[in-house]
Enzyme design. Structure first.
Site, PDB file in Angstrom:
ATOM      1  N   LYS A 195       0.897  -1.192   0.000  1.00 54.73           N
ATOM      2  CA  LYS A 195       0.000   0.000   0.000  1.00 54.73           C
ATOM      3  C   LYS A 195       0.919   1.221   0.000  1.00 54.73           C
ATOM      4  CE  LYS A 195      -1.681   2.974   2.109  1.00 54.73           C
ATOM      5  NZ  LYS A 195      -1.478   4.404   1.701  1.00 54.73           N
TER       6      LYS A 195
ATOM      7  N   CYS B  79      13.388  11.157   6.853  1.00 55.35           N
ATOM      8  CA  CYS B  79      13.323  10.744   8.262  1.00 55.35           C
ATOM      9  C   CYS B  79      14.704  10.855   8.895  1.00 55.35           C
ATOM     10  CB  CYS B  79      12.822   9.320   8.372  1.00 55.35           C
ATOM     11  SG  CYS B  79      13.987   8.120   7.757  1.00 55.35           S
TER      12      CYS B  79
HETATM   13  P1  NAD Z   1       2.200   9.021   7.332  1.00 57.05           P
HETATM   14  O1  NAD Z   1       2.316   8.312   8.625  1.00 57.05           O
HETATM   15  O2  NAD Z   1       1.241  10.141   7.198  1.00 57.05           O
HETATM   16  O3  NAD Z   1       1.776   7.969   6.179  1.00 57.05           O
HETATM   17  C1  NAD Z   1       2.390   6.707   6.093  1.00 57.05           C
HETATM   18  C2  NAD Z   1       1.371   5.725   5.547  1.00 57.05           C
HETATM   19  O4  NAD Z   1       0.287   5.613   6.460  1.00 57.05           O
HETATM   20  C3  NAD Z   1       0.803   6.135   4.202  1.00 57.05           C
HETATM   21  O5  NAD Z   1       0.757   5.008   3.370  1.00 57.05           O
HETATM   22  C4  NAD Z   1      -0.576   6.658   4.542  1.00 57.05           C
HETATM   23  O6  NAD Z   1      -1.523   6.397   3.549  1.00 57.05           O
HETATM   24  C5  NAD Z   1      -0.946   5.914   5.803  1.00 57.05           C
HETATM   25  N1  NAD Z   1      -1.774   6.721   6.710  1.00 57.05           N
HETATM   26  C6  NAD Z   1      -1.788   8.082   6.830  1.00 57.05           C
HETATM   27  N2  NAD Z   1      -2.655   8.450   7.785  1.00 57.05           N
HETATM   28  C7  NAD Z   1      -3.208   7.317   8.281  1.00 57.05           C
HETATM   29  C8  NAD Z   1      -4.161   7.048   9.310  1.00 57.05           C
HETATM   30  N3  NAD Z   1      -4.729   8.028   9.994  1.00 57.05           N
HETATM   31  N4  NAD Z   1      -4.461   5.762   9.565  1.00 57.05           N
HETATM   32  C9  NAD Z   1      -3.889   4.754   8.887  1.00 57.05           C
HETATM   33  N5  NAD Z   1      -2.977   4.964   7.892  1.00 57.05           N
HETATM   34  C10 NAD Z   1      -2.635   6.216   7.605  1.00 57.05           C
HETATM   35  O7  NAD Z   1       3.682   9.462   6.919  1.00 57.05           O
HETATM   36  P2  NAD Z   1       4.139  10.373   5.697  1.00 57.05           P
HETATM   37  O8  NAD Z   1       3.742  11.787   5.966  1.00 57.05           O
HETATM   38  O9  NAD Z   1       3.763   9.753   4.411  1.00 57.05           O
HETATM   39  O10 NAD Z   1       5.735  10.241   5.833  1.00 57.05           O
HETATM   40  C11 NAD Z   1       6.503  11.055   6.657  1.00 57.05           C
HETATM   41  C12 NAD Z   1       6.779  10.378   7.985  1.00 57.05           C
HETATM   42  O11 NAD Z   1       7.428   9.134   7.789  1.00 57.05           O
HETATM   43  C13 NAD Z   1       7.739  11.182   8.862  1.00 57.05           C
HETATM   44  O12 NAD Z   1       7.308  11.117  10.189  1.00 57.05           O
HETATM   45  C14 NAD Z   1       9.069  10.459   8.693  1.00 57.05           C
HETATM   46  O13 NAD Z   1       9.979  10.625   9.751  1.00 57.05           O
HETATM   47  C15 NAD Z   1       8.587   9.055   8.601  1.00 57.05           C
HETATM   48  N6  NAD Z   1       9.597   8.207   7.963  1.00 57.05           N
HETATM   49  C16 NAD Z   1      10.297   7.339   8.749  1.00 57.05           C
HETATM   50  C17 NAD Z   1      11.289   6.552   8.192  1.00 57.05           C
HETATM   51  C18 NAD Z   1      12.086   5.590   9.035  1.00 57.05           C
HETATM   52  O14 NAD Z   1      12.715   4.717   8.479  1.00 57.05           O
HETATM   53  N7  NAD Z   1      12.085   5.720  10.352  1.00 57.05           N
HETATM   54  C19 NAD Z   1      11.552   6.648   6.820  1.00 57.05           C
HETATM   55  C20 NAD Z   1      10.805   7.532   6.046  1.00 57.05           C
HETATM   56  C21 NAD Z   1       9.814   8.304   6.634  1.00 57.05           C
END
Ligand code: NAD
Length: 506
Positions: A182, A290
């Site tokens: 997804k 991140c």
């Molecule tokens: P996000 O958490 O908003 O989204 C991630 C996924 O979750 C997406 O596929 C999205 O569709 C889904 N999602 C969003 N809201 C949701 C909800 N309420 N309920 C269920 N699923 C939901 O993250 P983002 O904005 O796409 O990415 C940025 C974040 O990811 C930052 O916090 C960053 O630090 C983190 N990140 C972490 C790493 C790591 O390896 N630690 C790597 C890359 C990004």
């Protein structure tokens, strides 16, 4: 996140179910928007419950044969996939820049860091080996085998739409599982192109499936009885929800989550190299990594370097990722732009000193883009919003410390533990930092220490839930179930010792 229909002319992003790219029957669509121009590039469907179930059912059916597919056959698919990714690098990077915004060279880096995992997956033969102990009792051998789990799922964020999907499906599939991915609904196009290449490389029908959507799709994955494991990368809030919900449903879960990465600058560090590293890591990819550097802790005399850091930041070019020489591209969406500019306003209101204000930069030819230029705050303190929140924009917070002990204590008091770095010429200081810092990825004069797949991506405290990382050695354990076999073979000359009523192997 809500889906909405705005541009019915744009091409649609397909679902991948049973080896076919299929049009969704949903009524809920969301635009995929170029963040430098606001051009609608495509429409992504929010898959229906039936479509999600069909994707999982297709993965479940394919697992029956895929789990028995020889190692060499699995490995060769990833050898082919790495070749196809290399051949299509330019197209993949262009697609990524169009929908995500990062510069073309950085987009190639995004694809390349994923490609490294594909290369690693091609070595699966040596990675998925069990152990054997000969003669654990008379004529008895014990060995372990690492068997695939079944249907696994991946949920990915917007900021690395090539690298992070490639962290997931290649290793899951190479170890013998089937997969439902997804991708982020904000930028699914490059992910889909990678999946097309995966099919071209020979991944059989049903082994890799893709559904699109937001909260409902993620919850459906967390709840589906036929999904055995979930790899999630994204924010701490959503990752914690996924971990709790899916764990309660008995699944194996790994969640790599949010960050607030600090770097310590010791006064003995190489100044020019250090300032370059700080500017690159804080403002590259518009801070949407991140592992981006969010906080720099200047120790002692290094506190005098702020004006030079500001000058360095001012040299960075803010423009569309497609423009030659761009250092800082747009933020992914208008919502992200509002959020980041709002946080800068709060930083000012809460008393941090705005050393460099990147709001509303002039970007000729891209006036509608979601741009924020490099922004620097000094005098930042815990409790301020710019310190407490992951800004995910090109905003660097500066704090001061008297010595390395105070700096380490400060970093360890922050709840996040994704990445960190120290800049110093002292081996002793670097070693002390390495030993005492409670953060997963540690850099020594390396600002973004993302490990290559010979190791595993990790994280500590609020940045990670689950024990095992998403690639490297740990992910082979994540995607497999260890079975131990204890075997004794009798031949005609074996003497019987009668009935053994004890637990001992005799
Ligand atoms: P996000 O958490 O908003 O989204 C991630 C996924 O979750 C997406 O596929 C999205 O569709 C889904 N999602 C969003 N809201 C949701 C909800 N309420 N309920 C269920 N699923 C939901 O993250 P983002 O904005 O796409 O990415 C940025 C974040 O990811 C930052 O916090 C960053 O630090 C983190 N990140 C972490 C790493 C790591 O390896 N630690 C790597 C890359 C990004």
């Amino acid at each position: 996140m809500d889906a909405s229909t705005t541009n019915v002319q744009a091409p649609t992003v397909k679902l991948l179910i049973g080896g076919k790219m299929v049009e969704s029957k949903t009524t809920q669509w969301r635009d995929v928007v170029n963040p430098a121009t606001q051009q609608v590039l495509a429409r992504v469907p929010f898959a229906t419950a039936d479509e999600i179930n069909a994707a999982v059912a297709s993965a479940k059916e394919a697992f029956k044969t895929w789990k028995k597919t020889p190692i060499g056959t699995r490995a060769r698919i990833f050898l082919k996939l790495q070749q196809l990714i290399r051949e299509n690098m330019g197209e993949l990077a262009a697609l990524l820049t169009a929908e995500q915004g990062k510069t073309l060279p950085d987009a190639e880096g995004d694809v390349f860091r994923g490609l490294e995992v594909v290369e690693h997956a091609a070595n699966i033969g040596t990675l998925q080996l069990g152990d054997l102990a000969n003669n654990v009792a008379n004529g008895v051998d014990t060995y372990s085998i690492m068997q695939p789990l079944g249907v696994c799922a991946g949920i990915t964020p917007f900021n690395f739409p090539a690298m992070i999907p490639l962290w997931m499906f290649p290793m899951a599939i190479a170890t013998g599982n089937t997969f439902v991915l997804k991708p982020s609904e904000q930028d699914p196009m490059v992910t889909m192109r990678l999946c097309e290449l995966a099919l071209e490389a020979g991944i059989p029908a049903g082994v890799l499936n893709v559904i699109h959507g937001g909260e409902d799709a993620v919850n459906a994955i967390c709840d589906h009885a036929d999904i055995k494991a979930i790899s999630f990368v994204g924010s701490t809030k959503v990752g914690t929800h996924v971990y709790n919900r899916a764990s309660l449903n008995g699944k194996r879960v790994q969640c790599m989550m949010g960050a607030k990465n600090h770097a310590i600058v010791m006064p003995d560090s190489n100044k020019e190299q250090t300032l370059n590293a700080l500017a690159g890591a804080a403002f590259g990819a518009a801070g949407q990594r991140c592992m981006a550097l969010s906080v720099v802790v200047l120790v002692g005399e290094a506190q005098k370097w702020i004006p030079e850091l500001v000058e360095k930041a001012k040299t960075l070019k803010v423009s569309a990722g497609t423009e030659a020489g761009t250092d800082v591209g747009p933020l992914v969406s208008c919502a992200a732009l509002d959020r980041v500019t709002g946080l800068i306003e709060r930083g000012v209101a809460e008393g941090a000193k705005l050393e460099l204000d990147g709001r509303q930069p002039t970007v000729k030819g891209f006036e509608k883009g979601n741009f924020v230029g490099p922004t620097i705050f000094s005098g930042v303190k815990p409790g301020m919003s710019v310190y407490e929140q992951e800004i995910f924009g090109p905003v660097l917070c500066i704090v001061a410390a008297d010595d390395i002990d105070q700096a380490i204590e400060f970093i360890n008091a922050n709840p996040n533990g994704n990445g960190t770095a120290i800049f110093t010429q002292s081996g002793a200081a670097a070693r002390k930092f390495q030993e005492d810092i409670d953060v997963g990825q540690v850099g020594i004069n390396v600002p973004i220490p993302v490990p290559v797949p010979l190791f595993s991506f990790t994280g500590s405290r609020a940045s990670k839930l689950g024990d095992l990382g998403p690639y490297g050695k740990q992910v082979v354990l994540f995607y497999t179930q260890t079975k131990t076999v204890t075997a004794r073979w009798f031949d005609d000359s074996t003497t019987s010792h009668g009935v053994n009523t004890t637990i001992s192997l005799k």
